[in-house]
Design a protein around this motif. Sequence first.
Motif, PDB file in Angstrom:
ATOM      1  N   THR A 226       4.888 -12.036  -1.060  1.00  0.00           N
ATOM      2  CA  THR A 226       4.433 -10.675  -0.474  1.00  0.00           C
ATOM      3  C   THR A 226       2.773 -10.911   0.182  1.00  0.00           C
ATOM      4  O   THR A 226       2.113 -11.589  -0.641  1.00  0.00           O
ATOM      5  CB  THR A 226       4.175  -9.629  -1.514  1.00  0.00           C
ATOM      6  N   VAL A 227       2.682 -10.616   1.225  1.00  0.00           N
ATOM      7  CA  VAL A 227       1.451 -10.692   1.921  1.00  0.00           C
ATOM      8  C   VAL A 227       1.200  -9.202   2.524  1.00  0.00           C
ATOM      9  O   VAL A 227       1.844  -8.635   3.414  1.00  0.00           O
ATOM     10  CB  VAL A 227       1.430 -11.617   3.115  1.00  0.00           C
ATOM     11  N   ALA A 228       0.206  -8.781   1.878  1.00  0.00           N
ATOM     12  CA  ALA A 228      -0.230  -7.178   2.233  1.00  0.00           C
ATOM     13  C   ALA A 228      -0.736  -7.177   3.794  1.00  0.00           C
ATOM     14  O   ALA A 228      -1.272  -8.310   4.287  1.00  0.00           O
ATOM     15  CB  ALA A 228      -1.212  -6.520   1.431  1.00  0.00           C
ATOM     16  N   VAL A 229      -0.679  -6.348   4.489  1.00  0.00           N
ATOM     17  CA  VAL A 229      -1.089  -6.427   5.797  1.00  0.00           C
ATOM     18  C   VAL A 229      -1.897  -5.126   6.142  1.00  0.00           C
ATOM     19  O   VAL A 229      -1.808  -3.910   5.649  1.00  0.00           O
ATOM     20  CB  VAL A 229       0.145  -6.299   7.022  1.00  0.00           C
ATOM     21  N   GLU A 230      -2.663  -5.118   7.182  1.00  0.00           N
ATOM     22  CA  GLU A 230      -3.367  -3.830   7.525  1.00  0.00           C
ATOM     23  C   GLU A 230      -2.477  -2.772   8.325  1.00  0.00           C
ATOM     24  O   GLU A 230      -1.428  -3.042   8.961  1.00  0.00           O
ATOM     25  CB  GLU A 230      -4.543  -4.103   8.718  1.00  0.00           C
ATOM     26  N   ASP A 231      -2.927  -1.493   8.116  1.00  0.00           N
ATOM     27  CA  ASP A 231      -2.113  -0.406   8.575  1.00  0.00           C
ATOM     28  C   ASP A 231      -3.113   0.640   9.182  1.00  0.00           C
ATOM     29  O   ASP A 231      -3.955   1.225   8.441  1.00  0.00           O
ATOM     30  CB  ASP A 231      -1.184   0.297   7.455  1.00  0.00           C
ATOM     31  N   PRO A 232      -3.295   0.940  10.557  1.00  0.00           N
ATOM     32  CA  PRO A 232      -2.454   0.158  11.343  1.00  0.00           C
ATOM     33  C   PRO A 232      -2.677  -1.376  11.724  1.00  0.00           C
ATOM     34  O   PRO A 232      -3.931  -1.642  11.322  1.00  0.00           O
ATOM     35  CB  PRO A 232      -2.420   0.771  12.816  1.00  0.00           C
ATOM     36  N   GLY A 233      -1.818  -2.055  12.001  1.00  0.00           N
ATOM     37  CA  GLY A 233      -1.946  -3.892  12.450  1.00  0.00           C
ATOM     38  C   GLY A 233      -0.824  -3.999  13.180  1.00  0.00           C
ATOM     39  O   GLY A 233      -0.099  -3.515  13.542  1.00  0.00           O
ATOM     40  N   GLU A 264      -6.281  -3.877  -4.149  1.00  0.00           N
ATOM     41  CA  GLU A 264      -6.104  -3.944  -5.516  1.00  0.00           C
ATOM     42  C   GLU A 264      -5.054  -3.320  -6.342  1.00  0.00           C
ATOM     43  O   GLU A 264      -4.417  -3.772  -7.146  1.00  0.00           O
ATOM     44  CB  GLU A 264      -7.709  -3.698  -6.116  1.00  0.00           C
ATOM     45  N   GLU A 265      -4.946  -1.878  -5.712  1.00  0.00           N
ATOM     46  CA  GLU A 265      -3.941  -1.023  -6.413  1.00  0.00           C
ATOM     47  C   GLU A 265      -2.470  -1.679  -6.301  1.00  0.00           C
ATOM     48  O   GLU A 265      -1.688  -1.426  -7.102  1.00  0.00           O
ATOM     49  CB  GLU A 265      -3.994   0.199  -6.147  1.00  0.00           C
ATOM     50  N   SER A 266      -2.324  -2.304  -4.728  1.00  0.00           N
ATOM     51  CA  SER A 266      -1.118  -2.761  -4.713  1.00  0.00           C
ATOM     52  C   SER A 266      -0.520  -3.744  -5.289  1.00  0.00           C
ATOM     53  O   SER A 266       0.724  -4.045  -5.357  1.00  0.00           O
ATOM     54  CB  SER A 266      -1.084  -3.151  -3.208  1.00  0.00           C
ATOM     55  N   GLY A 267      -1.201  -4.542  -6.076  1.00  0.00           N
ATOM     56  CA  GLY A 267      -0.789  -5.859  -6.824  1.00  0.00           C
ATOM     57  C   GLY A 267      -0.223  -6.922  -5.892  1.00  0.00           C
ATOM     58  O   GLY A 267       0.165  -7.950  -6.467  1.00  0.00           O
TER      59      GLY A 267
END
Length: 493
Positions: A226-233, A264-267
């Motif tokens: 998992t790689v979190a991304v910017e939103d919008p991105g 941080e909350e996303s894990g």
Amino acid sequence: MDRAKPAVAGRSITAGADFLQLDVGEAPPGGRADWLAARLRAAIADGRVPVGARLPASRVLAAELGVSRGVVTEAYQRLTEDGQVVGRGRAGTVVVATPAAVVTRPPAPPPRPPEVFAARSPGTEVFDALRTAPAELDLTPGVPDLAAFPRAAWLRAERAVLHRLAPADFGYGDPTGTPALRLAVATWLARNRGIRVDPAEVVVVAGVSQALGLLAQVLHADGVHTVAVEDPGSLGVRQHLNNWRLDTPPIPVDAHGLRVDRLEESGAPAVMLTPAHQFPTGVVLDGDRRRRLLRWARRGGVVIEDDYDAEHRYDRPPVPALRGMLPDAVCYTGSVSKLLAPALRIGWVLVPPRWHADLVAAKRMADLGNAALPQLVLAELMDSGALERHLRLLRRRHVRRRDAMIRALREHLPGAVVHGAAAGLHLLVTLPREVDDTALAAAALRRGVKVQPLSWHAQHPQPPGLVLGYAANPPSEIDRALRTLATTLHDLR
């Protein structure tokens, strides 16, 4: 002197404006240099100014036209970059080549916007479809001024490189890139981005897109899925990561950049972001967020830093790269796609030491390494200072075009809110809530204007908006495109 006769090769065109029938009144406001370059280019192409002829001195032609000398100097510079003229000191500016012949093709069929803009979150084919859709005015974001490519400087560097290459240099090379380019990139990053790196740590890649693919493979093999991304991105970034079986949960972006508290909350174990100039909003990750992000990374998080548009900052020097502050947790990638041209397909990536060998192995299996000759030419441009001179020229031109777009937005779309004007090659404009930005982009394409809707680049609902590139268009075309967009929006209401 009979001014109706062609200029004689090797002699000066002393009656420049009169001989070429130049009327500065034809030039659009703010576009005199573009206009003059086009007129001179046409005169060289049709033989009125033959190869070997000397153009009038810039101050002479400026006086004849009644314009500033800077207008003529910039027009001559564009012809120099195109490889059509060369400055020879006291001998003046001499025509050395005619423009490449234009290949005429049958007219393309009209675009079919419903296919391009069929869905709010389109598939991987959408960028190819939009790129090939015919349009008279293209405001695609992320495209530099391709007409400004420094052809003459590139040719000089290429000749210098070829002159000193040994036969063995034409064989297979190091998959990490040529030593010359890796050293040049390390020097460039130290001077411009605050990154101290050993050239042996630099891996040359085919642009940021390949860097993301290689990083995705390395991270996936190490258990990061998992790689979190910017939103919008960037929609394109999200598609690349998804293609390599990585999940991309969205993390909101606000006026201060990525919401690190939500990360941080996303894990999520890793995050991909554009901290120097966020795409598409243009915000810079502020100091508090940067410090919090680095603390998160020190606790084991992985940061993928796309140094998007970092060099194209106009109001102040760019913020230092995150990689320079925490090399053991930040994967860094950049390219020359926005500095020179996407067609070169040259970029670079740095990773923490624990992944370097795996990244090199992935690059080796991908293509055995980038083509060596373009790398060596780029290294020559970097080492000689030509790339930095080119960047200074681009910054001046981009500021003028950005300002022209802002003026056109104020005049034609006064209800639009402009974001991200301090840097980059595009503006984000948000529109009233009742606007359907995808429908607006589709209708604009039918009228010959190519734009991207903000909704493409969002996973969660955002205000409607458009992402508008300005770097590749002269002010007159920018104004015409915005006028068409305003008419289109009015007709949709």
